[in-house]
Write a protein that holds these residues in place. Structure first.
Motif, mmCIF file in Angstrom:
data_model
loop_
_atom_site.group_PDB
_atom_site.id
_atom_site.type_symbol
_atom_site.label_atom_id
_atom_site.label_comp_id
_atom_site.label_asym_id
_atom_site.label_seq_id
_atom_site.Cartn_x
_atom_site.Cartn_y
_atom_site.Cartn_z
ATOM 1 N N MET A 1 0.835 -1.185 0.000
ATOM 2 C CA MET A 1 0.000 0.000 0.000
ATOM 3 C C MET A 1 0.875 1.241 0.000
ATOM 4 O O MET A 1 1.951 1.253 0.554
ATOM 5 N N CYS A 2 0.344 2.278 -0.588
ATOM 6 C CA CYS A 2 1.047 3.547 -0.683
ATOM 7 C C CYS A 2 0.509 4.505 0.363
ATOM 8 O O CYS A 2 -0.497 4.246 1.002
ATOM 9 N N THR A 3 1.179 5.610 0.493
ATOM 10 C CA THR A 3 0.647 6.671 1.345
ATOM 11 C C THR A 3 0.422 7.883 0.477
ATOM 12 O O THR A 3 1.273 8.269 -0.312
ATOM 13 N N ASN A 4 -0.725 8.455 0.601
ATOM 14 C CA ASN A 4 -1.130 9.593 -0.211
ATOM 15 C C ASN A 4 -0.553 10.867 0.404
ATOM 16 O O ASN A 4 -1.265 11.683 0.959
ATOM 17 N N ALA A 5 0.755 11.040 0.286
ATOM 18 C CA ALA A 5 1.458 12.119 0.966
ATOM 19 C C ALA A 5 1.095 13.510 0.449
ATOM 20 O O ALA A 5 1.177 14.482 1.168
ATOM 21 N N VAL A 6 0.697 13.611 -0.801
ATOM 22 C CA VAL A 6 0.415 14.921 -1.381
ATOM 23 C C VAL A 6 -1.078 15.256 -1.404
ATOM 24 O O VAL A 6 -1.481 16.203 -2.046
ATOM 25 N N ASN A 7 -1.878 14.490 -0.677
ATOM 26 C CA ASN A 7 -3.321 14.730 -0.588
ATOM 27 C C ASN A 7 -3.997 14.830 -1.948
ATOM 28 O O ASN A 7 -4.836 15.688 -2.183
ATOM 29 N N GLU A 8 -3.602 13.948 -2.837
ATOM 30 C CA GLU A 8 -4.239 13.897 -4.144
ATOM 31 C C GLU A 8 -5.639 13.324 -3.997
ATOM 32 O O GLU A 8 -5.965 12.684 -3.013
ATOM 33 N N GLU A 9 -6.459 13.561 -5.025
ATOM 34 C CA GLU A 9 -7.776 12.950 -5.042
ATOM 35 C C GLU A 9 -7.636 11.448 -5.188
ATOM 36 O O GLU A 9 -6.768 10.968 -5.905
ATOM 37 N N LEU A 10 -8.511 10.740 -4.515
ATOM 38 C CA LEU A 10 -8.492 9.286 -4.600
ATOM 39 C C LEU A 10 -9.568 8.826 -5.575
ATOM 40 O O LEU A 10 -10.651 9.395 -5.635
ATOM 41 N N GLU A 11 -9.247 7.784 -6.338
ATOM 42 C CA GLU A 11 -10.214 7.155 -7.233
ATOM 43 C C GLU A 11 -10.770 5.931 -6.519
ATOM 44 O O GLU A 11 -10.017 5.141 -5.972
ATOM 45 N N GLU A 12 -12.088 5.784 -6.536
ATOM 46 C CA GLU A 12 -12.739 4.659 -5.868
ATOM 47 C C GLU A 12 -13.176 3.618 -6.888
ATOM 48 O O GLU A 12 -13.669 3.953 -7.960
ATOM 49 N N PHE A 13 -12.984 2.358 -6.525
ATOM 50 C CA PHE A 13 -13.412 1.242 -7.357
ATOM 51 C C PHE A 13 -14.081 0.215 -6.458
ATOM 52 O O PHE A 13 -13.679 0.019 -5.315
ATOM 53 N N ILE A 14 -15.104 -0.441 -6.995
ATOM 54 C CA ILE A 14 -15.811 -1.508 -6.282
ATOM 55 C C ILE A 14 -15.513 -2.827 -6.986
ATOM 56 O O ILE A 14 -15.622 -2.921 -8.210
ATOM 57 N N PHE A 15 -15.112 -3.821 -6.222
ATOM 58 C CA PHE A 15 -14.836 -5.149 -6.753
ATOM 59 C C PHE A 15 -15.789 -6.144 -6.100
ATOM 60 O O PHE A 15 -16.109 -6.007 -4.914
ATOM 61 N N THR A 16 -16.229 -7.121 -6.857
ATOM 62 C CA THR A 16 -17.071 -8.173 -6.290
ATOM 63 C C THR A 16 -16.437 -9.526 -6.583
ATOM 64 O O THR A 16 -15.783 -9.712 -7.604
ATOM 65 N N GLY A 17 -16.634 -10.441 -5.667
ATOM 66 C CA GLY A 17 -16.119 -11.785 -5.838
ATOM 67 C C GLY A 17 -16.466 -12.636 -4.637
ATOM 68 O O GLY A 17 -17.018 -12.156 -3.642
ATOM 69 N N TYR A 18 -16.117 -13.899 -4.735
ATOM 70 C CA TYR A 18 -16.405 -14.849 -3.658
ATOM 71 C C TYR A 18 -15.331 -14.766 -2.581
ATOM 72 O O TYR A 18 -14.131 -14.794 -2.870
ATOM 73 N N CYS A 19 -15.769 -14.658 -1.339
ATOM 74 C CA CYS A 19 -14.863 -14.622 -0.189
ATOM 75 C C CYS A 19 -14.984 -15.951 0.560
ATOM 76 O O CYS A 19 -16.072 -16.304 1.034
ATOM 77 N N LYS A 20 -13.886 -16.683 0.657
ATOM 78 C CA LYS A 20 -13.900 -17.972 1.368
ATOM 79 C C LYS A 20 -14.107 -17.794 2.865
ATOM 80 O O LYS A 20 -14.728 -18.635 3.514
ATOM 81 N N VAL A 21 -13.600 -16.703 3.428
ATOM 82 C CA VAL A 21 -13.752 -16.463 4.864
ATOM 83 C C VAL A 21 -15.218 -16.210 5.214
ATOM 84 O O VAL A 21 -15.746 -16.764 6.168
ATOM 85 N N LYS A 22 -15.882 -15.373 4.406
ATOM 86 C CA LYS A 22 -17.292 -15.060 4.656
ATOM 87 C C LYS A 22 -18.225 -16.108 4.053
ATOM 88 O O LYS A 22 -19.409 -16.110 4.336
ATOM 89 N N ASN A 23 -17.683 -16.961 3.180
ATOM 90 C CA ASN A 23 -18.437 -18.001 2.496
ATOM 91 C C ASN A 23 -19.615 -17.421 1.710
ATOM 92 O O ASN A 23 -20.732 -17.933 1.744
ATOM 93 N N GLN A 24 -19.332 -16.309 1.016
ATOM 94 C CA GLN A 24 -20.356 -15.665 0.202
ATOM 95 C C GLN A 24 -19.706 -14.670 -0.755
ATOM 96 O O GLN A 24 -18.549 -14.293 -0.578
ATOM 97 N N THR A 25 -20.484 -14.250 -1.737
ATOM 98 C CA THR A 25 -20.030 -13.195 -2.629
ATOM 99 C C THR A 25 -20.067 -11.889 -1.853
ATOM 100 O O THR A 25 -20.993 -11.630 -1.093
ATOM 101 N N THR A 26 -19.046 -11.084 -2.038
ATOM 102 C CA THR A 26 -18.955 -9.836 -1.285
ATOM 103 C C THR A 26 -18.455 -8.702 -2.168
ATOM 104 O O THR A 26 -17.863 -8.942 -3.212
ATOM 105 N N MET A 27 -18.721 -7.473 -1.734
ATOM 106 C CA MET A 27 -18.228 -6.293 -2.429
ATOM 107 C C MET A 27 -17.160 -5.628 -1.571
ATOM 108 O O MET A 27 -17.300 -5.545 -0.347
ATOM 109 N N VAL A 28 -16.108 -5.161 -2.241
ATOM 110 C CA VAL A 28 -15.009 -4.503 -1.560
ATOM 111 C C VAL A 28 -14.785 -3.157 -2.238
ATOM 112 O O VAL A 28 -14.737 -3.071 -3.459
#
Length: 70
Positions: free
Chosen positions: A1-28
């Motif tokens: 992971m990086c650190t946003n040292a210059v306070n740039e705007e962040l781009e958001e993305f949503i990913f979906t997939g199966y999580c073995k820990v939760k035993n279900q499809t999840t969104m991240v």
């Protein structure tokens, strides 16, 4: 992971997939900053794949990391 040292705007993305820990499809939700070399992961909401025992086989982790390589 990086650190946003210059306070740039962040781009958001949503990913979906199966999580073995939760035993279900999840969104991240992930936030990336734009760096000279490409996108850099800043925050992850809804997943802790770095500490997960299934991260090598995780479709969510793969999607999250591949976004940095685009």
């Amino acid at each position: 992971m990086c650190t946003n040292a210059v306070n740039e705007e962040l781009e958001e993305f949503i990913f979906t997939g199966y999580c073995k820990v939760k035993n279900q499809t999840t969104m991240v939700e992930c936030e990336y900053s734009q760096q000279p070399y490409g996108l850099c992961l800043e925050n992850i909401i809804g997943c802790d794949f770095q500490k997960c025992e299934h991260n090598k086989d995780c479709t969510l982790a793969k999607q999250i990391l591949e976004k940095e390589d685009e």
